[in-house]
Design an enzyme around this catalytic site. Structure first.
Site, PDB file in Angstrom:
ATOM      1  N   GLY A   9       1.464  -4.913 -31.405  1.00 48.89           N
ATOM      2  CA  GLY A   9       2.481  -3.865 -31.312  1.00 48.89           C
ATOM      3  C   GLY A   9       3.348  -3.682 -32.546  1.00 48.89           C
ATOM      4  O   GLY A   9       4.480  -3.217 -32.448  1.00 48.89           O
ATOM      5  N   THR A  10       2.785  -3.972 -33.727  1.00 52.64           N
ATOM      6  CA  THR A  10       3.614  -3.756 -34.923  1.00 52.64           C
ATOM      7  C   THR A  10       3.825  -2.261 -35.187  1.00 52.64           C
ATOM      8  O   THR A  10       4.870  -1.865 -35.697  1.00 52.64           O
ATOM      9  CB  THR A  10       3.012  -4.436 -36.168  1.00 52.64           C
ATOM     10  OG1 THR A  10       1.731  -3.887 -36.441  1.00 52.64           O
ATOM     11  CG2 THR A  10       2.908  -5.939 -35.971  1.00 52.64           C
ATOM     12  N   ARG A  63     -16.816   3.720 -12.358  1.00 55.71           N
ATOM     13  CA  ARG A  63     -17.193   4.710 -13.367  1.00 55.71           C
ATOM     14  C   ARG A  63     -15.944   5.326 -13.974  1.00 55.71           C
ATOM     15  O   ARG A  63     -14.953   5.525 -13.286  1.00 55.71           O
ATOM     16  CB  ARG A  63     -18.028   5.810 -12.739  1.00 55.71           C
ATOM     17  CG  ARG A  63     -19.407   5.339 -12.325  1.00 55.71           C
ATOM     18  CD  ARG A  63     -20.072   6.462 -11.582  1.00 55.71           C
ATOM     19  NE  ARG A  63     -20.220   7.606 -12.453  1.00 55.71           N
ATOM     20  CZ  ARG A  63     -21.374   8.047 -12.918  1.00 55.71           C
ATOM     21  NH1 ARG A  63     -22.459   7.430 -12.595  1.00 55.71           N
ATOM     22  NH2 ARG A  63     -21.443   9.111 -13.685  1.00 55.71           N
ATOM     23  N   ASN A 109      -3.666   9.300 -32.295  1.00 51.35           N
ATOM     24  CA  ASN A 109      -4.155   7.934 -32.476  1.00 51.35           C
ATOM     25  C   ASN A 109      -3.994   7.554 -33.942  1.00 51.35           C
ATOM     26  O   ASN A 109      -4.079   8.407 -34.821  1.00 51.35           O
ATOM     27  CB  ASN A 109      -5.642   7.863 -32.098  1.00 51.35           C
ATOM     28  CG  ASN A 109      -6.238   6.480 -32.282  1.00 51.35           C
ATOM     29  OD1 ASN A 109      -5.664   5.476 -31.842  1.00 51.35           O
ATOM     30  ND2 ASN A 109      -7.380   6.395 -32.937  1.00 51.35           N
ATOM     31  N   HIS A 111      -5.649   5.105 -36.904  1.00 51.73           N
ATOM     32  CA  HIS A 111      -6.865   4.349 -37.197  1.00 51.73           C
ATOM     33  C   HIS A 111      -6.735   3.741 -38.596  1.00 51.73           C
ATOM     34  O   HIS A 111      -6.339   4.443 -39.538  1.00 51.73           O
ATOM     35  CB  HIS A 111      -8.078   5.273 -37.130  1.00 51.73           C
ATOM     36  CG  HIS A 111      -9.364   4.536 -37.283  1.00 51.73           C
ATOM     37  ND1 HIS A 111      -9.954   3.816 -36.258  1.00 51.73           N
ATOM     38  CD2 HIS A 111     -10.175   4.372 -38.354  1.00 51.73           C
ATOM     39  CE1 HIS A 111     -11.058   3.254 -36.696  1.00 51.73           C
ATOM     40  NE2 HIS A 111     -11.222   3.565 -37.974  1.00 51.73           N
ATOM     41  N   GLU A 149     -12.330  13.920 -26.875  1.00 54.13           N
ATOM     42  CA  GLU A 149     -13.160  13.112 -25.965  1.00 54.13           C
ATOM     43  C   GLU A 149     -14.005  12.061 -26.692  1.00 54.13           C
ATOM     44  O   GLU A 149     -14.562  11.178 -26.059  1.00 54.13           O
ATOM     45  CB  GLU A 149     -14.068  14.030 -25.129  1.00 54.13           C
ATOM     46  CG  GLU A 149     -13.359  14.747 -23.986  1.00 54.13           C
ATOM     47  CD  GLU A 149     -12.627  16.025 -24.417  1.00 54.13           C
ATOM     48  OE1 GLU A 149     -12.529  16.285 -25.636  1.00 54.13           O
ATOM     49  OE2 GLU A 149     -12.142  16.744 -23.524  1.00 54.13           O
ATOM     50  N   GLU A 150     -14.103  12.140 -28.014  1.00 49.06           N
ATOM     51  CA  GLU A 150     -14.915  11.179 -28.766  1.00 49.06           C
ATOM     52  C   GLU A 150     -14.010  10.181 -29.488  1.00 49.06           C
ATOM     53  O   GLU A 150     -12.961  10.562 -29.992  1.00 49.06           O
ATOM     54  CB  GLU A 150     -15.756  11.905 -29.826  1.00 49.06           C
ATOM     55  CG  GLU A 150     -16.695  12.948 -29.274  1.00 49.06           C
ATOM     56  CD  GLU A 150     -17.790  12.329 -28.430  1.00 49.06           C
ATOM     57  OE1 GLU A 150     -18.248  11.229 -28.787  1.00 49.06           O
ATOM     58  OE2 GLU A 150     -18.174  12.941 -27.414  1.00 49.06           O
ATOM     59  N   ASP A 152     -12.294   8.404 -32.249  1.00 49.54           N
ATOM     60  CA  ASP A 152     -11.962   8.584 -33.672  1.00 49.54           C
ATOM     61  C   ASP A 152     -12.477   9.893 -34.285  1.00 49.54           C
ATOM     62  O   ASP A 152     -12.692   9.974 -35.491  1.00 49.54           O
ATOM     63  CB  ASP A 152     -12.524   7.409 -34.506  1.00 49.54           C
ATOM     64  CG  ASP A 152     -11.933   6.076 -34.075  1.00 49.54           C
ATOM     65  OD1 ASP A 152     -10.778   6.060 -33.604  1.00 49.54           O
ATOM     66  OD2 ASP A 152     -12.640   5.058 -34.193  1.00 49.54           O
ATOM     67  N   GLU A 181       0.303   1.970 -42.320  1.00 48.63           N
ATOM     68  CA  GLU A 181       0.349   2.467 -40.935  1.00 48.63           C
ATOM     69  C   GLU A 181       1.787   2.570 -40.463  1.00 48.63           C
ATOM     70  O   GLU A 181       2.192   3.541 -39.825  1.00 48.63           O
ATOM     71  CB  GLU A 181      -0.416   1.521 -40.007  1.00 48.63           C
ATOM     72  CG  GLU A 181      -1.909   1.479 -40.248  1.00 48.63           C
ATOM     73  CD  GLU A 181      -2.621   0.646 -39.195  1.00 48.63           C
ATOM     74  OE1 GLU A 181      -2.358   0.829 -38.004  1.00 48.63           O
ATOM     75  OE2 GLU A 181      -3.453  -0.204 -39.580  1.00 48.63           O
TER      76      GLU A 181
END
Ligand code: GRF
Length: 236
Positions: A9-10, A63, A109, A111, A149-150, A152, A181
């Site tokens: 959690g940095t 699922r 997101n 990365h 939906e994919e 990255d 980051e």
């Protein structure tokens, strides 16, 4: 904003420091959702007085999809928190499609590489930096992108390059990337909260040039190394 976490959690801490304790900040972390209990990110949230919840693990054989326990829990939690923005800050579970669709353009997101390189399923944590080193890349970096939906693959919002030195190992590279980051993610969140960036029809839309202003001069990152080419210059 709601922050989803799976690790130390940095990045969450960078958001808390930049937004939650600053009067007049344009956004703040209102809830932290974790994929598992006992992680550092939960401690950081609790120390900051931010409510937390641990998401249910998918039952064996369950699922992915609208009916999964993870999907229902996420949708419920995000609605409860009235999330204007959802930030994946080291969240290792795939976000179920219905959640992506309900929050399209409002989930981002971070990365630790320059997407579309070194991303996709299985590319997380030290594996990313190991792959960068194995490929002999001279530059890596940080990407913040909208989630689709994919893994990255969503539209890129911002990237920042980070040099790879010849004597780097996974640990030293990870540390240099993480430093960036912690600067880039809060900048993007602030820009989003101010309406300066959004998801348009053709991808990410900025209302002003991304590099405008001195706040994107990341002085000091990677300082103390002889040259961007590692020892190459001294060897001639
Ligand atoms: C970061 O490298 C982030 O880019 C990746 O997971 C890591 C999380 O680190 N998605 P932390 O939990 O924020 O320290």
């Amino acid at each position: 904003m709601v922050v989803l976490v799976s690790g130390s959690g940095t990045n969450l801490q960078a958001l808390l420091d930049r937004l939650n304790f600053v009067p007049g900040a344009p956004a703040r972390v209102v809830r932290v959702l974790a994929s598992r209990p006992g992680i550092g990110a939960l401690e950081r949230a609790e120390r900051a007085g931010v409510p937390t919840a641990v998401l249910p693990r998918a039952a064996f054989g369950e699922r992915e999809g609208p009916g999964s326990s993870l999907c229902r829990a996420l949708l419920g939690e995000l609605e409860l928190a009235r999330a204007g923005l959802v930030v994946l800050a080291g969240f290792l579970l795939r976000v179920p499609g219905p959640v992506v669709r309900a929050y399209r353009g409002r989930i981002i997101n971070i990365h630790p590489a320059l997407l579309p390189g070194f991303g996709g399923p299985g590319m997380y944590g030290r594996r990313v930096h190991a792959a960068v080193l194995d490929a002999g890349a001279r530059v890596t970096g940080v990407t913040v992108h909208f989630v689709d939906e994919e893994y990255d693959r969503g539209p890129i919002i911002a990237q920042w390059p980070v040099p790879v030195w010849e004597d780097d190992d996974e640990e030293s590279l990870a540390a240099r990337v993480l430093e960036v980051e912690h600067r880039l993610l809060p900048e993007v969140v602030v820009a989003f909260a101010r309406g300066e960036v959004r998801l348009g029809d053709g991808g990410c839309r900025w209302e002003r040039p991304w590099f405008a202003g001195s706040r994107f001069a990341f002085e000091g990152v990677g300082e103390g190394h002889p040259s961007p080419c590692g020892s190459a210059t001294s060897e001639g």
